[in-house]
Write a protein that holds these residues in place. Structure first.
Motif, PDB file in Angstrom:
ATOM      1  N   LEU A 171       0.807  -1.217   0.000  1.00 19.14           N
ATOM      2  CA  LEU A 171       0.000   0.000   0.000  1.00 19.14           C
ATOM      3  C   LEU A 171       0.844   1.272   0.000  1.00 19.14           C
ATOM      4  CD1 LEU A 171      -2.740  -1.062   2.589  1.00 19.14           C
ATOM      5  CD2 LEU A 171      -3.015  -0.871   0.111  1.00 19.14           C
ATOM      6  N   LEU A 172       2.101   1.162   0.430  1.00 18.08           N
ATOM      7  CA  LEU A 172       2.961   2.326   0.562  1.00 18.08           C
ATOM      8  C   LEU A 172       3.746   2.666  -0.707  1.00 18.08           C
ATOM      9  CD1 LEU A 172       4.416   1.714   4.145  1.00 18.08           C
ATOM     10  CD2 LEU A 172       2.821   3.520   3.458  1.00 18.08           C
ATOM     11  N   THR A 173       3.778   1.748  -1.663  1.00 15.57           N
ATOM     12  CA  THR A 173       4.555   1.989  -2.877  1.00 15.57           C
ATOM     13  C   THR A 173       3.790   1.547  -4.121  1.00 15.57           C
ATOM     14  OG1 THR A 173       6.637   1.503  -4.026  1.00 15.57           O
ATOM     15  CG2 THR A 173       5.716  -0.240  -2.666  1.00 15.57           C
ATOM     16  N   GLN A 174       4.078   2.203  -5.216  1.00 16.58           N
ATOM     17  CA  GLN A 174       3.482   1.839  -6.501  1.00 16.58           C
ATOM     18  C   GLN A 174       4.419   0.960  -7.323  1.00 16.58           C
ATOM     19  OE1 GLN A 174       0.272   2.692  -7.346  1.00 16.58           O
ATOM     20  NE2 GLN A 174       0.223   3.485  -5.262  1.00 16.58           N
ATOM     21  N   LYS A 175       5.579   0.640  -6.779  1.00 17.09           N
ATOM     22  CA  LYS A 175       6.552  -0.167  -7.511  1.00 17.09           C
ATOM     23  C   LYS A 175       6.208  -1.654  -7.386  1.00 17.09           C
ATOM     24  CE  LYS A 175      10.150   3.251  -6.518  1.00 17.09           C
ATOM     25  NZ  LYS A 175      10.228   3.855  -7.857  1.00 17.09           N
ATOM     26  N   PRO A 176       6.463  -2.451  -8.433  1.00 20.21           N
ATOM     27  CA  PRO A 176       6.193  -3.895  -8.373  1.00 20.21           C
ATOM     28  C   PRO A 176       6.986  -4.556  -7.237  1.00 20.21           C
ATOM     29  CG  PRO A 176       6.633  -3.209 -10.630  1.00 20.21           C
ATOM     30  CD  PRO A 176       6.980  -2.040  -9.760  1.00 20.21           C
ATOM     31  N   LEU A 177       6.343  -5.473  -6.517  1.00 23.04           N
ATOM     32  CA  LEU A 177       6.972  -6.142  -5.383  1.00 23.04           C
ATOM     33  C   LEU A 177       7.263  -7.606  -5.699  1.00 23.04           C
ATOM     34  CD1 LEU A 177       4.880  -4.783  -2.355  1.00 23.04           C
ATOM     35  CD2 LEU A 177       7.125  -4.008  -3.165  1.00 23.04           C
ATOM     36  N   ILE A 178       8.436  -8.060  -5.242  1.00 23.24           N
ATOM     37  CA  ILE A 178       8.863  -9.457  -5.391  1.00 23.24           C
ATOM     38  C   ILE A 178       9.116 -10.005  -3.987  1.00 23.24           C
ATOM     39  CG2 ILE A 178      10.596 -11.016  -6.368  1.00 23.24           C
ATOM     40  CD1 ILE A 178      11.254  -8.682  -8.358  1.00 23.24           C
ATOM     41  N   ALA A 179       8.582 -11.165  -3.682  1.00 25.44           N
ATOM     42  CA  ALA A 179       8.798 -11.795  -2.381  1.00 25.44           C
ATOM     43  C   ALA A 179       9.838 -12.902  -2.516  1.00 25.44           C
ATOM     44  CB  ALA A 179       7.489 -12.365  -1.839  1.00 25.44           C
TER      45      ALA A 179
END
Length: 256
Positions: A171-179
């Motif tokens: 919710l804090l970033t618009q960048k794609p996230l990788i786990a």
């Protein structure tokens, strides 16, 4: 923009059905809902071939600056057209910036010189700490970072608390996230991570290939359905009550 980052941004997007008399959409035409990334510590051609056959979407080569062009070429030859990320080292400051075999730069330490992410034609992927403050994570937004990696390998299991933490970062970033996960987690948490906004899962190729989890992850990722939309709640519409008939006699009628 790198091929891998471009693919990340397309995750979850619907692909329209092609025109014609085809009865169904082929599996290749369907939009992907999560990607699989493999981490490798050495340019092992056999291991890279195993990862490619399993169906990974990208490889990140980690290690020190001693990994040179011949290693990257060996890896690239084994992977075909799969994009390769290369770890930035403090010694070289930049990771083979102009090397034709590198699709994107991988940064695993925020203590690296800031010049690593400036004046480069490569996309940048940074590892972040899930426990950073809200303001610190928001501060990443204007920087030339194209995707973020959340390292969850130290977690024994995927708890509700951890899910909330992942949702907070999403919710804090618009960048794609990788786990980045431990292969022992298996595939059961993939739908949950997808719903939390995770665009890709990353695992160590060597560990996951030995246990057979890598192939399972890739197969599950290809078959993963999109996030289900919650049905809209519609309140029952009651008819407006009819105005009550007047019970008094108009004053004009009384005067008559």
């Amino acid at each position: 923009m790198s091929i891998f980052v471009d693919n990340l941004k397309k995750v979850g997007q619907n692909v329209s059905q092609p025109m014609g008399f085809a009865h169904s959409i082929s599996s290749r035409a369907k939009g992907r809902n999560i990607l699989i990334v493999g981490f490798m510590k050495a340019a092992d051609a056999n291991l890279a071939e195993t990862a490619a056959k399993a169906g990974v979407d990208a490889i990140i080569l980690t290690g020190d600056a001693k990994t040179r062009k011949w290693s990257l070429k060996t890896l690239s030859d084994s992977l075909g057209d799969l994009p390769v990320g290369f770890e930035v080292s403090a010694q070289e400051n930049k990771a083979q910036e102009n090397d034709q075999f590198v699709d994107f730069n991988f940064l695993d330490d925020i203590k690296l010189p800031a010049s690593c992410i400036q004046d480069t034609d490569k996309s940048n992927v940074l590892t972040i700490d899930i426990n950073w403050t809200d303001s610190f994570i928001r501060s990443l937004e204007p920087l030339p970072l194209d995707a973020l990696i959340i390292d969850l390998r130290g977690e024994e299991s995927f708890t509700i608390e951890l899910a909330i933490s992942c949702q907070r970062v999403s919710l804090l970033t618009q960048k794609p996230l990788i786990a980045y996960l431990d292969p022992s987690w298996g595939v059961e948490f993939m739908p949950v991570l997808r719903d939390l906004g995770i665009k890709a899962l990353a695992v160590d190729v060597s560990e996951s290939a030995k246990s057979g989890v890598l192939a399972q992850l890739c197969d599950s990722a290809r078959m993963l359905e999109p996030k289900k939309k919650k049905p809209e709640r519609r309140d029952a519409m009651l008819p407006s009550p009819a105005p009550a008939a007047s019970s008094h006699i108009d004053e004009d009628e009384e005067d008559d």
